[in-house]
Design an enzyme around this catalytic site. Sequence first.
Site, PDB file in Angstrom:
ATOM      1  N   GLY A  85       4.111 -11.177   3.489  1.00 30.61           N
ATOM      2  CA  GLY A  85       2.964 -11.816   4.020  1.00 30.61           C
ATOM      3  C   GLY A  85       2.449 -11.434   4.846  1.00 30.61           C
ATOM      4  O   GLY A  85       2.378  -9.615   4.225  1.00 30.61           O
ATOM      5  N   GLY A  87       0.433  -8.396   6.216  1.00 28.15           N
ATOM      6  CA  GLY A  87       1.346  -7.222   7.516  1.00 28.15           C
ATOM      7  C   GLY A  87      -0.043  -6.734   8.036  1.00 28.15           C
ATOM      8  O   GLY A  87       0.499  -5.902   8.777  1.00 28.15           O
ATOM      9  N   ARG A  88      -1.176  -6.965   7.333  1.00 27.66           N
ATOM     10  CA  ARG A  88      -2.454  -5.918   8.101  1.00 27.66           C
ATOM     11  C   ARG A  88      -3.657  -7.714   8.224  1.00 27.66           C
ATOM     12  O   ARG A  88      -4.882  -7.363   8.126  1.00 27.66           O
ATOM     13  CB  ARG A  88      -2.709  -4.846   7.462  1.00 27.66           C
ATOM     14  N   LYS A 108      -8.756  -8.612   7.513  1.00 24.21           N
ATOM     15  CA  LYS A 108      -8.166  -7.764   6.975  1.00 24.21           C
ATOM     16  C   LYS A 108      -7.879  -6.145   7.152  1.00 24.21           C
ATOM     17  O   LYS A 108      -9.162  -6.019   7.399  1.00 24.21           O
ATOM     18  CB  LYS A 108      -8.522  -7.346   5.470  1.00 24.21           C
ATOM     19  N   ASP A 120       1.225   0.055   9.425  1.00 22.93           N
ATOM     20  CA  ASP A 120       0.270   0.022  11.010  1.00 22.93           C
ATOM     21  C   ASP A 120      -0.896  -1.044  10.721  1.00 22.93           C
ATOM     22  O   ASP A 120      -1.554  -0.947  12.100  1.00 22.93           O
ATOM     23  CB  ASP A 120      -0.307   1.014  10.946  1.00 22.93           C
ATOM     24  N   GLY A 121      -0.876  -1.846   9.519  1.00 17.47           N
ATOM     25  CA  GLY A 121      -1.438  -2.988   9.991  1.00 17.47           C
ATOM     26  C   GLY A 121      -3.502  -2.748   9.881  1.00 17.47           C
ATOM     27  O   GLY A 121      -4.157  -3.364   9.976  1.00 17.47           O
ATOM     28  N   ARG A 178      -1.096 -17.767  -2.744  1.00 16.84           N
ATOM     29  CA  ARG A 178      -0.900 -16.903  -3.752  1.00 16.84           C
ATOM     30  C   ARG A 178       0.047 -17.835  -4.760  1.00 16.84           C
ATOM     31  O   ARG A 178       1.367 -19.071  -3.675  1.00 16.84           O
ATOM     32  CB  ARG A 178      -0.324 -15.022  -3.274  1.00 16.84           C
ATOM     33  N   ASP A 260       2.079 -11.377  -6.329  1.00 19.67           N
ATOM     34  CA  ASP A 260       1.556 -11.672  -4.149  1.00 19.67           C
ATOM     35  C   ASP A 260      -0.175 -11.662  -4.564  1.00 19.67           C
ATOM     36  O   ASP A 260      -0.918 -12.235  -3.229  1.00 19.67           O
ATOM     37  CB  ASP A 260       2.296 -11.050  -3.667  1.00 19.67           C
ATOM     38  N   ASP A 270      -6.695  -9.045  -3.707  1.00 19.87           N
ATOM     39  CA  ASP A 270      -6.722  -7.735  -3.814  1.00 19.87           C
ATOM     40  C   ASP A 270      -7.394  -6.754  -4.147  1.00 19.87           C
ATOM     41  O   ASP A 270      -6.661  -6.293  -5.560  1.00 19.87           O
ATOM     42  CB  ASP A 270      -5.049  -7.475  -4.150  1.00 19.87           C
TER      43      ASP A 270
HETATM   44  P1  AMP Z   1      -0.772  -5.338  -1.321  1.00 21.23           P
HETATM   45  O1  AMP Z   1      -0.438  -3.917  -1.551  1.00 21.23           O
HETATM   46  O2  AMP Z   1      -1.938  -4.736  -1.013  1.00 21.23           O
HETATM   47  O3  AMP Z   1      -0.974  -6.297  -2.525  1.00 21.23           O
HETATM   48  O4  AMP Z   1      -0.536  -5.667   0.025  1.00 21.23           O
HETATM   49  C1  AMP Z   1       1.654  -5.350   0.098  1.00 21.23           C
HETATM   50  C2  AMP Z   1       2.313  -6.232   1.139  1.00 21.23           C
HETATM   51  O5  AMP Z   1       1.993  -4.967   1.679  1.00 21.23           O
HETATM   52  C3  AMP Z   1       1.397  -7.033   1.740  1.00 21.23           C
HETATM   53  O6  AMP Z   1       2.666  -7.666   2.465  1.00 21.23           O
HETATM   54  C4  AMP Z   1       0.171  -6.258   2.770  1.00 21.23           C
HETATM   55  O7  AMP Z   1       0.369  -7.583   4.024  1.00 21.23           O
HETATM   56  C5  AMP Z   1       1.245  -5.439   3.113  1.00 21.23           C
HETATM   57  N1  AMP Z   1       0.488  -4.077   3.500  1.00 21.23           N
HETATM   58  C6  AMP Z   1      -0.033  -3.031   2.667  1.00 21.23           C
HETATM   59  N2  AMP Z   1      -1.156  -2.503   3.878  1.00 21.23           N
HETATM   60  C7  AMP Z   1      -0.611  -2.259   5.039  1.00 21.23           C
HETATM   61  C8  AMP Z   1      -0.536  -1.968   6.509  1.00 21.23           C
HETATM   62  N3  AMP Z   1      -1.481  -1.130   6.835  1.00 21.23           N
HETATM   63  N4  AMP Z   1       0.249  -2.120   7.392  1.00 21.23           N
HETATM   64  C9  AMP Z   1       0.741  -3.320   7.003  1.00 21.23           C
HETATM   65  N5  AMP Z   1       0.816  -4.303   5.944  1.00 21.23           N
HETATM   66  C10 AMP Z   1       0.450  -3.515   4.756  1.00 21.23           C
HETATM   67 MG    MG Z   2      -2.019  -7.958  -1.463  1.00 19.69          MG
END
Ligand code: AMP
Ligand code: MG
Length: 500
Positions: A85, A87-88, A108, A120-121, A178, A260, A270
């Site tokens: 989901g 997360g940020r 984002k 940390d979002g 996705r 995802d 991404d």
């Molecule tokens: P990604 O590697 O960018 O495809 O992210 C994989 C998952 O990690 C997704 O659910 C993102 O929302 C979460 N995510 C990545 N970076 C962060 C962050 N800094 N804070 C919170 N969630 C994150």
């Molecule tokens: Mg991603």
Amino acid sequence: MKLSNQYHELGKNFYHETFPAPVSEPELLLWNNPLACTLGINLSTEEDSELLGLYFSGNKLIEGSKPIAQAYSGHQFGHFNPQLGDGRAHLLGDITDEQGNTWDVQLKGSGTSHFSRSGDGRCALGPALREFVMSEAMFALGVPTTRCLAVVATGDAVYRERPYPGAVVTRIAASHIRVGTFQFFAVRKDIESLKQLTRFAIERHFPEINIASRSDDCATEGLLSGQNTLDFFAAVLDKQVTLVVSWLRVGFIHGVMNTDNTAISGETIDYGPCAMMNHYHRDTVFSSIDRNARYAFGNQSKIIQWNMARLADCLLPLVDEDEDIALAKITPLLQQFANDLQYRYFEMMVNKLGITELAEGDIELVNDLLAIMQEKQLDYTQHFVTLAENLSQAVVDSLIKNTAGSELSEQEQWLTRWYLRIADDVSAAKVLMNKTNPLVIPRNHHVERILAVSQQSGDLSALHDFLTVLQHPYDNLAQTKAYQDAPSDGDENYHTYCGT
Ligand code: AMP
Ligand code: MG
């Protein structure tokens, strides 16, 4: 500017409602004016820079926004995680352009959500600028992609291995659905939500699939039939063929093709650890976390098939209640997908050689060239440009005439075969090559150098100069030459990271 909220209307199973977390000092750094114009957003940097900073940091909500963090699952490097989901990220809503196409507007780096786990979002400035540059380059190269509308500096530090300046990116996408979104409901056996999601995706991306009229076996008008689902799957597959073949044309390595990060729309999404290939080698990998080279350049066709098989798993209960029947219906589509990928790949590769249509012997011609390129470490971009530059009727005629009986090197033998193949219309071949082979790509060493300069000095003029060149990858501008060189060390020690 006013947003609608189509995804929001799907209901609470699909997301968590959550607001962007305010930032200290929003400052608009990049604004994609051409994209804003196509979306009909009539805000400009001259008049509204401050307001744009407020909107695209999340400090002020655009009219109509109903921010949500979308739910999804995903296979990461082959391992299933049922709960990922946003997360940020915050989906603010959507906007419909003059052609009637609807686009998601997503922030984002805009703060935590229900899905943040330990994150940390937030997003650091470097990866935000990188996503803007890479996605604009890809768009201009003719590769389907999500795009960035804005990058806003937050004035807050983001802590990774050390503090970095923070930023919020605004991403525009045909949707953020996705493969992992389907997996989220499939793993929960929530068939009703799966149907809702499929209907939504059809209406958003493939309105030509007529849900009402095709639902022969459904009493209620508008119910999704098994055939609708099959048509939807076939349409998604077709988008993925175009996507991956485009990546292979320009030497793009996505780097993290988890389910995802695979959009149903067939857009590149991404940009974390992506990179461009220099000299041709099918095993090229730059991502520091891809230790088994799962997402290597030459593996991307195989991986998209694996990801689409995971989507097929999710769709089975919508195709038929009897799983064996559903499997029997969906499997031929995956087989066709494998054939299409193969065919369209070679068709694209012969286009790179100025050949319009695949004929007998062409697959060997392509494979033999790639074998030479791999062995001699020839640059994937530059070699095709050089082949086109050196191509003329006179050169072709002379090589064909003068080679009978003489000792030729492996490369000369290949050139002779190629010349014979295109001898009928050399100038048409050259035109096709110039359309298919970019003069310039966002080479890793230039991207990194320019991001470093931009961040150290706070002056984005070098970045804008680079963007101007990348926005015209098939035209030889005065500045193009400065960005065409391959790295002297072949990027031997270059590593990319999942851009958080
Ligand atoms: P990604 O590697 O960018 O495809 O992210 C994989 C998952 O990690 C997704 O659910 C993102 O929302 C979460 N995510 C990545 N970076 C962060 C962050 N800094 N804070 C919170 N969630 C994150
Ligand atoms: Mg991603």
